[in-house]
Write an enzyme that holds these catalytic residues in place. Structure first.
Site, mmCIF file in Angstrom:
data_model
loop_
_atom_site.group_PDB
_atom_site.id
_atom_site.type_symbol
_atom_site.label_atom_id
_atom_site.label_comp_id
_atom_site.label_asym_id
_atom_site.label_seq_id
_atom_site.Cartn_x
_atom_site.Cartn_y
_atom_site.Cartn_z
ATOM 1 N N ILE A 17 38.851 23.462 30.591
ATOM 2 C CA ILE A 17 39.837 23.242 29.524
ATOM 3 C C ILE A 17 40.850 22.157 29.889
ATOM 4 C CG2 ILE A 17 41.561 24.977 30.183
ATOM 5 C CD1 ILE A 17 41.511 25.775 27.123
ATOM 6 N N ASP A 40 44.810 29.587 34.527
ATOM 7 C CA ASP A 40 46.252 29.383 34.715
ATOM 8 C C ASP A 40 46.496 28.436 35.899
ATOM 9 O OD1 ASP A 40 48.974 29.740 34.462
ATOM 10 O OD2 ASP A 40 48.987 31.882 34.917
ATOM 11 N N SER A 125 41.641 36.687 28.889
ATOM 12 C CA SER A 125 41.484 38.050 29.421
ATOM 13 C C SER A 125 40.117 38.346 30.059
ATOM 14 C CB SER A 125 41.759 39.134 28.360
ATOM 15 O OG SER A 125 43.142 39.270 28.123
ATOM 16 N N GLY A 127 38.606 36.998 32.663
ATOM 17 C CA GLY A 127 38.445 36.749 34.093
ATOM 18 C C GLY A 127 39.096 37.861 34.895
ATOM 19 N N TYR A 129 41.537 39.644 34.256
ATOM 20 C CA TYR A 129 41.945 40.789 33.436
ATOM 21 C C TYR A 129 40.776 41.659 32.975
ATOM 22 C CZ TYR A 129 46.888 39.414 33.247
ATOM 23 O OH TYR A 129 48.207 39.130 33.567
HETATM 24 N N1 APR Z 1 38.565 26.065 31.965
HETATM 25 C C1 APR Z 1 38.111 26.986 31.091
HETATM 26 N N2 APR Z 1 37.960 28.280 31.393
HETATM 27 C C2 APR Z 1 38.253 28.659 32.650
HETATM 28 C C3 APR Z 1 38.724 27.768 33.638
HETATM 29 C C4 APR Z 1 38.869 26.414 33.259
HETATM 30 N N3 APR Z 1 39.316 25.481 34.095
HETATM 31 N N4 APR Z 1 38.927 28.461 34.786
HETATM 32 C C5 APR Z 1 38.592 29.746 34.529
HETATM 33 N N5 APR Z 1 38.169 29.872 33.258
HETATM 34 C C6 APR Z 1 37.709 31.044 32.528
HETATM 35 C C7 APR Z 1 37.238 32.245 33.319
HETATM 36 O O1 APR Z 1 35.871 32.068 33.708
HETATM 37 C C8 APR Z 1 37.395 33.357 32.317
HETATM 38 O O2 APR Z 1 36.269 33.443 31.457
HETATM 39 O O3 APR Z 1 38.820 31.551 31.799
HETATM 40 C C9 APR Z 1 38.596 32.917 31.462
HETATM 41 C C10 APR Z 1 39.872 33.711 31.694
HETATM 42 O O4 APR Z 1 39.956 34.022 33.070
HETATM 43 P P1 APR Z 1 41.326 34.050 33.878
HETATM 44 O O5 APR Z 1 41.803 32.669 34.111
HETATM 45 O O6 APR Z 1 41.122 34.917 35.071
HETATM 46 O O7 APR Z 1 42.388 34.729 32.834
HETATM 47 P P2 APR Z 1 42.628 36.264 32.428
HETATM 48 O O8 APR Z 1 41.423 37.096 32.595
HETATM 49 O O9 APR Z 1 43.267 36.194 31.081
HETATM 50 O O10 APR Z 1 43.665 36.778 33.495
HETATM 51 C C11 APR Z 1 44.972 36.275 33.484
HETATM 52 O O11 APR Z 1 44.888 35.660 35.790
HETATM 53 O O12 APR Z 1 45.221 33.604 36.760
HETATM 54 C C12 APR Z 1 45.804 34.785 36.417
HETATM 55 O O13 APR Z 1 48.062 34.138 35.989
HETATM 56 C C13 APR Z 1 46.899 34.614 35.393
HETATM 57 O O14 APR Z 1 47.699 36.782 35.863
HETATM 58 C C14 APR Z 1 47.012 36.006 34.907
HETATM 59 C C15 APR Z 1 45.577 36.466 34.854
#
Ligand code: APR
Length: 179
Positions: A17, A40, A125, A127, A129
């Site tokens: 992204i 993030d 959410s 990843g 989460y």
């Molecule tokens: N571009 C697109 N998607 C991505 C990228 C990227 N660069 N990096 C990871 N992802 C995907 C993951 O594979 C997953 O499918 O984004 C999705 C969401 O994953 P996470 O980033 O772990 O987010 P989430 O599950 O919402 O958890 C949020 O994780 O990093 C911490 O600070 C954040 O505490 C919060 C939690």
């Protein structure tokens, strides 16, 4: 994959992204807006330190789960970052679906408020989460479709999926939404 809903499009892409050229990208943040790993971490690393500085200054109390806040975008090739806080998956009976839908709708409302023509979402959410990808696809795509039909904006909503599995889950669900 690209599907038209009224005058707007929903598109799926496989990739990172932080490499998108759109008006706004959505970050999958935590409620402290403290940064983290996953998408993030990637967004903050690509944007540079000004993103965290602005986030701390403007939102010292963070952002509740199911909501989203806007910042500028540092070095990213976008105008805005919307920091959306999705729910932690706790088995599905703790309001996770409503909270994920709410986080998506809040991001789309910010896009409307900031006159964004296009916006890119990660699979919030799914990843750290732990939200099951097929259920997240269902809730996320329905939220987008409902918002588009009600507000006729933004022109393009792109989900940027980070794995073939995530792309497959979203494309399967999006196909089912074509009437
Ligand atoms: N571009 C697109 N998607 C991505 C990228 C990227 N660069 N990096 C990871 N992802 C995907 C993951 O594979 C997953 O499918 O984004 C999705 C969401 O994953 P996470 O980033 O772990 O987010 P989430 O599950 O919402 O958890 C949020 O994780 O990093 C911490 O600070 C954040 O505490 C919060 C939690």
């Amino acid at each position: 994959m690209r599907v038209q809903f009224g005058s707007c499009y929903v598109e799926l892409a496989l990739g990172d992204i932080t490499r998108q050229s759109v008006d706004a990208i959505v970050n999958a943040a935590n409620s402290q807006l403290a940064g983290g790993g996953g998408v993030d971490g990637a967004i903050h690393a690509a944007a540079g330190p000004t993103l965290m500085q602005e986030t701390i200054e403007r939102y010292p109390d963070g952002c509740p789960t199911g909501q989203a806040v806007a910042t500028s975008a540092g070095r990213l090739n976008v105008k805005h970052v919307f920091h959306a806080v999705g729910p932690v998956w706790k088995g599905g009976l703790k309001g996770e679906s409503e909270l994920l839908r709410s986080a998506i709708l809040a991001s789309l409302q910010l896009a409307k408020d900031h006159h964004c023509k296009n916006i890119a979402f990660p699979a919030i959410s799914t990843g750290v989460y732990g939200y099951p990808i097929d259920l997240a696809a269902d809730t996320s795509l329905l939220a987008v479709r409902d918002f588009i039909f009600e507000h006729h904006t933004p022109e393009l909503v792109r989900f940027v999926l980070f794995s073939e599995g995530a792309y497959g889950a979203f494309s399967q669900r999006l196909e089912q939404l074509i009437v």
